[in-house]
Design a protein around this motif. Structure first.
Motif, short mmCIF file in Angstrom:
data_model
loop_
_atom_site.label_atom_id
_atom_site.label_comp_id
_atom_site.label_asym_id
_atom_site.label_seq_id
_atom_site.Cartn_x
_atom_site.Cartn_y
_atom_site.Cartn_z
N PHE A 201 0.85 -1.19 0.00
CA PHE A 201 0.00 0.00 0.00
C PHE A 201 0.89 1.24 0.00
N ILE A 202 0.60 2.17 -0.90
CA ILE A 202 1.36 3.42 -1.00
C ILE A 202 0.40 4.59 -0.80
N LYS B 92 -2.97 12.04 2.83
CA LYS B 92 -3.11 11.74 4.25
C LYS B 92 -4.57 11.77 4.68
N HIS B 93 -4.92 10.78 5.53
CA HIS B 93 -6.22 10.77 6.17
C HIS B 93 -6.17 11.70 7.37
N SER B 94 -7.30 12.21 7.76
CA SER B 94 -7.32 13.20 8.83
C SER B 94 -6.82 12.66 10.16
N ASP B 95 -7.14 11.37 10.49
CA ASP B 95 -6.73 10.87 11.80
C ASP B 95 -6.18 9.45 11.80
N GLU C 62 -3.75 1.61 9.73
CA GLU C 62 -5.05 1.66 10.41
C GLU C 62 -6.20 1.62 9.42
N LEU C 63 -6.01 2.25 8.27
CA LEU C 63 -7.06 2.21 7.23
C LEU C 63 -7.26 0.78 6.72
N GLN D 282 -9.81 3.96 -0.95
CA GLN D 282 -8.77 3.93 -1.99
C GLN D 282 -8.32 5.33 -2.40
N GLU D 283 -9.08 6.32 -2.04
CA GLU D 283 -8.64 7.68 -2.36
C GLU D 283 -7.39 8.05 -1.55
#
Length: 413
Positions: A10-11, A15-18, A23-24, A92-93
């Motif tokens: 996974f690349i 960035k996710h907010s938290d 973890e995703l 996936q975004e």
């Protein structure tokens, strides 16, 4: 017990907010798992999957490995569920996912490869049986174009023995060899079969038959057409070729593709094995039983049209004939398909199952329907071939005459 492994890289795309990538990914797995602990996932009706997920601190990359030690079919179901969840996730975004190791496709390839090996051996066997019968030891010289022969020699780095000629053709070469249409030597046909002298003795049909032979034809059309149209078999072989490349190069295969490929390869192997068995017995046995019995059936069927089906002594005689025909048919069914089998089946049916029919009119309808679906053999050419054929025809005629005489006595005009 064998294990099936899947692994992914996974690349991060943004960035996710938290949450980080690890973890995703675990969040995606949790949605389809009934239970997850530090090293395993449990999915109802699909079994247990061991997992390992690795990500360095502050890294934008993550590695996931899944291993199932369940039976192959259960393992495939559970691993495909996780795979589908990953590639259909709304998250996936935030990341790009790459299959690093596809053990599910590997499992399919391992199961399919022996079937493709059988296909290649079967088709070479059929080709050799047909060509050796048609051309003898000169089959390669008579049928392989010079450019293909040169390519085979180049691939083999020198001379090629008769045993390895077809082995040195790849499937693409074999397709071309069997199904490409090749021009005919018009000059030879014109000089030998349509010269001025011969044209004087030929009618329109004779001339059209010669002209028809001048059309470009494939090797399959000339020698293998009894097994089906060249266009249909060409499509089947090309379909196998495409799938074979997918298997040989260990490409991704879904469950649906695996089922479809398995069905196609099993079907074509079955047809090839049936054809090989029939040609083998035809080429290397003394008498073509199926042809003898076919002629017996054609003549005996005519006898059954006499008005004797409602006479008990004759019914008893026909019952015996039916039993013998069915007994002889069994081994032939296993090795050869022929119009004669249709004929024999109808005779047996008329002698047994339909013996108590009321009235000859229904029997006549049934026989007429059968006659429309078959091609009557040329008796003159058959009778000229062997004493065995002659004996079979003679015997059948005697049966026919005997039943006719009984009918005459029982039903005088």
């Amino acid at each position: 017990m064998s294990e099936i492994k899947m692994s992914y890289i996974f690349i991060e795309k943004k960035k996710h907010s938290d949450r980080n990538i690890k973890e995703l990914v675990l969040g995606i797995v949790d949605k389809i798992a009934d239970q997850r602990d530090e090293d395993s996932i449990q999915i109802s009706r699909a079994g247990r999957i061991e997992y390992r997920i690795i990500q360095k601190k502050n890294s934008t990359k993550c590695y996931l490995e899944l291993i199932s030690k369940e039976r192959a079919n259960r393992a495939v179901v559970s691993l495909e569920m996780v795979d589908k969840a990953i590639f259909t996730s709304k998250h996936q975004e935030y990341f790009c996912c790459i299959r690093n190791y596809d053990g599910v496709s590997e499992s399919f390839c391992k199961r399919l490869y022996p079937k493709f090996a059988s296909f290649e051996r079967n088709i070479r066997s059929l080709v050799l049986l047909i060509l050796v019968e048609a051309y003898g030891g000169d089959w390669s010289k008579e049928t392989i174009p010079k450019e293909l022969h040169d390519k085979i020699k180049s691939t083999a780095h020198g001379s090629v023995s008769m045993n390895s000629i077809l082995e040195n053709m790849d499937l693409k070469d074999l397709e071309s060899y069997l199904f490409d249409k090749r021009d005919v030597e018009y000059a030879d046909i014109l000089n030998e079969e349509l010269n001025t002298q011969k044209l004087k003795t030929m009618d329109k049909i004779d001339i059209l038959q010669v002209i028809e032979r001048m059309r470009p034809t494939s090797l399959w059309q000339r020698l293998f057409s009894r097994f089906g149209k060249d266009s249909e078999w060409g499509d089947r072989v090309r379909s196998v070729h495409n799938a074979r490349n997918q298997i040989a190069h260990q490409k991704t295969i879904s469950s649906e593709e695996y089922k479809d490929i398995t069905k196609k390869i099993n079907c074509i192997n079955k047809d090839l094995e049936k054809a090989i068995a029939g040609i083998r017995d035809e080429n290397f046995t003394e008498v073509h039983k199926v042809d003898i019995l076919g002629n017996f059936a054609l003549i005996a069927k005519g006898a059954l049209l006499q008005n004797v089906l409602n006479v008990q002594p004759v019914r008893d005689i026909l019952w015996v004939i039916s039993s013998k025909i069915q007994e002889i048919m069994e081994p032939i069914k296993r090795i050869q398909s022929s119009n004669a089998i249709v004929e024999l089946g109808e005779i047996a049916k008329m002698c047994s199952e339909e013996i108590n029919m009321d009235g000859i009119a229904e029997a006549q309808k049934m026989v007429n329907a059968v006659n429309k679906s078959i091609k009557i053999p040329n008796y003159k050419s058959i009778l000229a071939e062997s004493d065995e054929y002659m004996n079979a025809i003679t015997l059948a005629k005697k049966v026919s005459e005997t039943i006719f005489n009984i009918n005459t006595v029982l039903h005088p005009k």
